[in-house]
Design a protein around this motif. Structure first.
Motif, short mmCIF file in Angstrom:
data_model
loop_
_atom_site.label_atom_id
_atom_site.label_comp_id
_atom_site.label_asym_id
_atom_site.label_seq_id
_atom_site.Cartn_x
_atom_site.Cartn_y
_atom_site.Cartn_z
N MET A 1 0.74 -1.39 -0.01
CA MET A 1 -0.09 -0.01 0.01
C MET A 1 0.84 1.41 0.19
SD MET A 1 -2.61 1.08 2.92
CE MET A 1 -3.90 -0.25 2.66
N THR A 2 0.56 2.07 -0.84
CA THR A 2 1.39 3.39 -1.11
C THR A 2 0.85 4.37 0.21
OG1 THR A 2 -0.32 4.58 -2.44
CG2 THR A 2 1.44 3.36 -3.63
N THR A 3 1.78 5.38 0.39
CA THR A 3 1.60 6.37 1.43
C THR A 3 0.08 6.90 1.23
OG1 THR A 3 3.92 6.72 1.71
CG2 THR A 3 2.31 8.28 2.59
N ARG A 4 -0.13 7.43 -0.12
CA ARG A 4 -1.30 7.88 -0.45
C ARG A 4 -2.39 7.10 -0.09
NH1 ARG A 4 -4.69 11.20 -2.76
NH2 ARG A 4 -5.86 11.06 -4.48
N GLN A 5 -2.48 5.77 -0.66
CA GLN A 5 -3.64 4.84 -0.32
C GLN A 5 -3.75 4.67 1.05
OE1 GLN A 5 -1.47 1.75 -2.53
NE2 GLN A 5 -3.11 1.58 -4.15
N ALA A 6 -2.76 4.68 1.70
CA ALA A 6 -2.91 4.52 3.45
C ALA A 6 -3.44 5.57 3.94
CB ALA A 6 -1.52 4.47 4.08
N VAL A 7 -3.21 6.99 3.24
CA VAL A 7 -3.87 8.10 3.98
C VAL A 7 -5.40 8.06 3.51
CG1 VAL A 7 -4.17 10.48 3.67
CG2 VAL A 7 -1.77 9.44 3.85
N VAL A 8 -5.69 7.68 2.19
CA VAL A 8 -7.21 7.73 1.82
C VAL A 8 -7.91 6.55 2.79
CG1 VAL A 8 -8.52 6.96 -0.02
CG2 VAL A 8 -6.58 8.59 -0.35
N ALA A 9 -7.28 5.49 2.99
CA ALA A 9 -8.07 4.21 3.75
C ALA A 9 -8.19 4.99 5.07
CB ALA A 9 -7.02 2.96 3.72
N ARG A 10 -7.15 5.38 5.72
CA ARG A 10 -7.44 5.91 7.03
C ARG A 10 -8.36 6.77 7.23
NH1 ARG A 10 -4.05 6.65 11.55
NH2 ARG A 10 -4.54 8.39 12.67
N GLY A 11 -8.50 7.76 6.30
CA GLY A 11 -9.51 8.80 6.28
C GLY A 11 -11.16 8.12 6.02
N LEU A 12 -10.87 7.22 5.32
CA LEU A 12 -12.35 6.51 5.05
C LEU A 12 -12.67 5.46 6.24
CD1 LEU A 12 -14.67 5.48 2.98
CD2 LEU A 12 -13.05 3.97 2.17
N ILE A 13 -11.81 5.05 6.70
CA ILE A 13 -12.18 4.25 7.84
C ILE A 13 -12.65 5.16 9.10
CG2 ILE A 13 -11.18 2.96 9.98
CD1 ILE A 13 -9.28 1.78 7.86
N MET A 14 -12.13 6.57 9.27
CA MET A 14 -12.58 7.31 10.21
C MET A 14 -13.69 7.97 10.00
SD MET A 14 -8.75 9.51 10.80
CE MET A 14 -9.47 10.89 11.90
N ARG A 15 -13.96 8.32 8.79
CA ARG A 15 -15.29 8.80 8.37
C ARG A 15 -16.68 7.50 8.56
NH1 ARG A 15 -12.66 12.40 8.46
NH2 ARG A 15 -13.55 12.20 10.72
N THR A 16 -16.25 6.70 8.30
CA THR A 16 -17.16 5.31 8.30
C THR A 16 -17.24 5.17 9.85
OG1 THR A 16 -16.47 4.30 6.35
CG2 THR A 16 -17.57 2.87 8.04
N ALA A 17 -16.43 5.21 10.69
CA ALA A 17 -16.46 4.85 12.16
C ALA A 17 -17.22 5.83 12.81
CB ALA A 17 -15.21 4.62 12.82
N GLU A 18 -17.21 7.28 12.33
CA GLU A 18 -17.82 8.29 12.80
C GLU A 18 -19.41 8.24 12.67
OE1 GLU A 18 -16.46 12.63 12.85
OE2 GLU A 18 -17.72 12.44 11.19
N ARG A 19 -19.59 7.84 11.15
CA ARG A 19 -21.23 7.46 11.03
C ARG A 19 -21.71 6.52 11.84
NH1 ARG A 19 -22.95 4.14 7.41
NH2 ARG A 19 -20.75 3.98 6.30
N LEU A 20 -20.87 5.20 11.93
CA LEU A 20 -21.68 4.14 12.50
C LEU A 20 -21.68 4.36 14.09
CD1 LEU A 20 -19.80 1.29 10.61
CD2 LEU A 20 -22.31 1.92 10.38
N TYR A 21 -20.72 4.91 14.73
CA TYR A 21 -20.77 5.21 16.11
C TYR A 21 -21.95 6.21 16.32
CZ TYR A 21 -16.46 2.65 17.15
OH TYR A 21 -15.42 1.91 17.06
N ALA A 22 -22.13 7.25 15.50
CA ALA A 22 -23.19 8.12 15.67
C ALA A 22 -24.63 7.70 15.48
CB ALA A 22 -22.85 9.56 14.47
N THR A 23 -24.59 6.75 14.65
CA THR A 23 -26.04 6.30 14.26
C THR A 23 -26.43 4.94 15.17
OG1 THR A 23 -25.15 4.94 12.41
CG2 THR A 23 -26.16 7.15 12.10
#
Length: 197
Positions: free
Chosen positions: A1-23
């Protein structure tokens, strides 16, 4: 995984976790569910980017605290008067909610964090440990601490309520921004009355 891919995956995980935890709340959402909902094929993707749930939650809180801090630093009003301090405490949070757009989940996520005893202190530290808030001259003593706790709860839970209402109604961006700014003005008035009481 490239650095850019890692940053994108990390951000996607954070947004997904925020949404799931919120709801759904913290108890109903597993790390594995977050990874799956974020489209991660590797079952340990969340653990790859974050050591565990608490690390993930801290990262989400830190990201929002940094964004709110940028708004607060942009305010140039002096903080000598109590009203100025209230504006500097409340309005950057409101502007951050406007920036997030609709739907957003941060207000409801933060409400979940603040009622979870094991996580509450993370939220308090993430928001109070910023240079701009450390620079505000806050009153000390038991009554002042209670007022700050009440203020925090009022901001967090009223923001979560408005966020939920906007997510349901899906108004145009300008109407959503106006609703947030009305809430900001109401919070400044309510907190000012609380501090004068």
């Amino acid at each position: 995984m490239t650095t850019r891919q890692a940053v994108v995956a990390r951000g996607l995980i954070m947004r997904t976790a925020e949404r799931l935890y919120a709801t759904h709340g913290f108890a109903a959402v597993s790390i594995r569910q977050i990874g799956e909902a974020a489209g991660q094929r590797n079952k340990s993707a969340v653990q790859y980017h974050f050591s565990g749930r608490d690390d993930l939650i801290k990262a989400i809180l830190a990201e929002h605290a940094e964004a709110i801090e940028r708004h607060r630093l942009a305010l140039t009003a002096p903080d000598g008067e109590p009203g100025d301090r209230i504006h500097r405490f409340v309005l950057p949070r409101i502007e951050h909610h406007i920036d997030l757009g609709t739907p957003s989940w941060y207000g409801r996520f933060l409400a979940q964090v603040t009622v979870e005893p094991a996580l509450r202190e993370y939220a308090v530290q993430a928001h109070l440990n910023t240079p701009s808030l450390r620079g505000l001259r806050l009153d000390h003593g038991a009554a002042a601490t209670r007022h700050r706790d009440m203020t925090r709860q009022l901001i967090v839970h009223m923001s979560a309520e408005l966020e939920m209402e906007l997510a349901r109604e899906q108004p145009p961006p300008e109407m959503a921004a106006a609703a947030w700014r009305r809430l900001g003005a109401d919070l400044v008035t309510a907190i000012g009355a609380l501090q004068r009481a």
